[in-house]
Design a protein around this motif. Structure first.
Motif, PDB file in Angstrom:
ATOM      1  N   GLU A  99      -5.235 113.037 -52.032  1.00  8.34           N
ATOM      2  CA  GLU A  99      -3.598 113.487 -52.397  1.00  8.34           C
ATOM      3  C   GLU A  99      -3.215 113.435 -50.948  1.00  8.34           C
ATOM      4  OE1 GLU A  99      -2.280 114.170 -55.079  1.00  8.34           O
ATOM      5  OE2 GLU A  99      -4.009 113.849 -56.150  1.00  8.34           O
ATOM      6  N   LYS A 100      -3.918 113.617 -49.907  1.00  3.12           N
ATOM      7  CA  LYS A 100      -3.396 113.537 -48.481  1.00  3.12           C
ATOM      8  C   LYS A 100      -3.074 112.085 -48.132  1.00  3.12           C
ATOM      9  CE  LYS A 100      -5.399 117.876 -46.953  1.00  3.12           C
ATOM     10  NZ  LYS A 100      -6.725 118.367 -46.139  1.00  3.12           N
ATOM     11  N   LEU A 101      -4.118 111.195 -48.511  1.00  2.00           N
ATOM     12  CA  LEU A 101      -4.118 109.890 -48.069  1.00  2.00           C
ATOM     13  C   LEU A 101      -3.111 109.208 -48.939  1.00  2.00           C
ATOM     14  CD1 LEU A 101      -5.357 107.389 -46.583  1.00  2.00           C
ATOM     15  CD2 LEU A 101      -7.248 107.350 -48.721  1.00  2.00           C
ATOM     16  N   GLN A 102      -2.744 109.426 -49.937  1.00  2.86           N
ATOM     17  CA  GLN A 102      -1.694 108.773 -50.678  1.00  2.86           C
ATOM     18  C   GLN A 102      -0.354 109.026 -50.098  1.00  2.86           C
ATOM     19  OE1 GLN A 102      -2.739 108.580 -55.487  1.00  2.86           O
ATOM     20  NE2 GLN A 102      -2.810 110.730 -54.336  1.00  2.86           N
ATOM     21  N   LYS A 103      -0.149 110.500 -49.750  1.00  2.00           N
ATOM     22  CA  LYS A 103       1.176 110.864 -49.018  1.00  2.00           C
ATOM     23  C   LYS A 103       1.046 110.166 -47.485  1.00  2.00           C
ATOM     24  CE  LYS A 103       1.644 115.389 -51.074  1.00  2.00           C
ATOM     25  NZ  LYS A 103       1.410 116.842 -50.878  1.00  2.00           N
ATOM     26  N   LYS A 104       0.190 109.942 -46.938  1.00  2.00           N
ATOM     27  CA  LYS A 104       0.106 109.270 -45.646  1.00  2.00           C
ATOM     28  C   LYS A 104       0.397 107.803 -45.746  1.00  2.00           C
ATOM     29  CE  LYS A 104      -2.794 108.017 -41.643  1.00  2.00           C
ATOM     30  NZ  LYS A 104      -4.182 107.390 -41.587  1.00  2.00           N
ATOM     31  N   VAL A 105      -0.256 107.188 -46.942  1.00  2.00           N
ATOM     32  CA  VAL A 105       0.404 105.575 -47.193  1.00  2.00           C
ATOM     33  C   VAL A 105       1.568 105.717 -47.244  1.00  2.00           C
ATOM     34  CG1 VAL A 105      -0.435 103.990 -48.844  1.00  2.00           C
ATOM     35  CG2 VAL A 105      -2.162 105.017 -47.798  1.00  2.00           C
ATOM     36  N   ALA A 106       2.280 106.451 -48.205  1.00  2.00           N
ATOM     37  CA  ALA A 106       3.701 106.512 -48.553  1.00  2.00           C
ATOM     38  C   ALA A 106       4.355 106.747 -47.267  1.00  2.00           C
ATOM     39  CB  ALA A 106       3.946 107.482 -49.592  1.00  2.00           C
ATOM     40  N   GLU A 107       4.132 107.461 -46.603  1.00  2.00           N
ATOM     41  CA  GLU A 107       4.815 107.710 -45.253  1.00  2.00           C
ATOM     42  C   GLU A 107       4.711 106.459 -44.333  1.00  2.00           C
ATOM     43  OE1 GLU A 107       3.671 111.291 -43.073  1.00  2.00           O
ATOM     44  OE2 GLU A 107       4.341 112.604 -45.071  1.00  2.00           O
ATOM     45  N   GLU A 108       3.591 105.917 -44.486  1.00  2.00           N
ATOM     46  CA  GLU A 108       3.604 104.694 -43.251  1.00  2.00           C
ATOM     47  C   GLU A 108       4.613 103.451 -43.871  1.00  2.00           C
ATOM     48  OE1 GLU A 108      -0.644 104.088 -43.375  1.00  2.00           O
ATOM     49  OE2 GLU A 108      -1.063 105.539 -42.031  1.00  2.00           O
ATOM     50  N   LEU A 109       4.602 103.380 -45.233  1.00  2.00           N
ATOM     51  CA  LEU A 109       5.521 102.662 -45.854  1.00  2.00           C
ATOM     52  C   LEU A 109       6.915 102.830 -46.001  1.00  2.00           C
ATOM     53  CD1 LEU A 109       2.835 101.390 -48.605  1.00  2.00           C
ATOM     54  CD2 LEU A 109       3.591 100.206 -46.443  1.00  2.00           C
ATOM     55  N   GLY A 110       7.280 104.146 -45.326  1.00  2.00           N
ATOM     56  CA  GLY A 110       8.718 104.404 -45.388  1.00  2.00           C
ATOM     57  C   GLY A 110       8.957 105.141 -46.575  1.00  2.00           C
TER      58      GLY A 110
END
Length: 136
Positions: free
Chosen positions: A108-119
């Motif tokens: 769950e944390k990794l998905q949020k991080k990836v989304a943030e990194e992609l804007g």
């Protein structure tokens, strides 16, 4: 039956015998992920006379009302599960079709991080992993 009646009314659906029976079947079934055909067969085995078209129609109404979630796992057919209100992901066995629910905070944390990194701001997701049992 009173709790099923309340659930149906709460989401704005009229209480009908087919809706109550289908909701009871989903609630009491050992298998949490059932196709419309599975629900239909279980109703027949229980001595209930509900047509397959009615089962499809009611499940679609339940989905639109937020009572059930529809999943299209590998193989193309839809399965339904009662919406528990708690997020979880799925692992599907490619040999048997068995569906295992799981929740993993790291994913769950990794998905949020990836989304943030992609804007992006993550508003939801549906994660399905496919695999087969390890051989010893």
């Amino acid at each position: 039956m009173p709790s099923e009646n309340q659930e149906l009314r709460k989401v704005g659906l009229k209480v009908t015998l087919p809706r109550v029976k289908i909701l009871q079947m989903l609630d009491q079934a050992q298998e949490r992920h059932m196709s419309a055909e599975d629900v239909y067969k279980a109703l027949l085995e229980a001595g209930e006379e509900v047509g397959l078209a009615t089962v499809y129609r009611v499940l679609t109404q339940f989905e639109q009302a937020g009572l059930v979630e529809r999943h299209n796992f590998d193989g193309g057919h839809s399965v339904f599960e009662l919406d528990s209100g708690e997020h979880h992901d799925h692992m599907v066995c490619t040999d048997t079709g068995q569906v295992v629910e799981f929740h993993n905070d790291e994913i769950e944390k990794l998905q949020k991080k990836v989304a943030e990194e992609l804007g992006f701001e993550l508003t939801g997701h549906n994660l399905v992993l496919y695999g087969k049992p390890k051989t010893q």
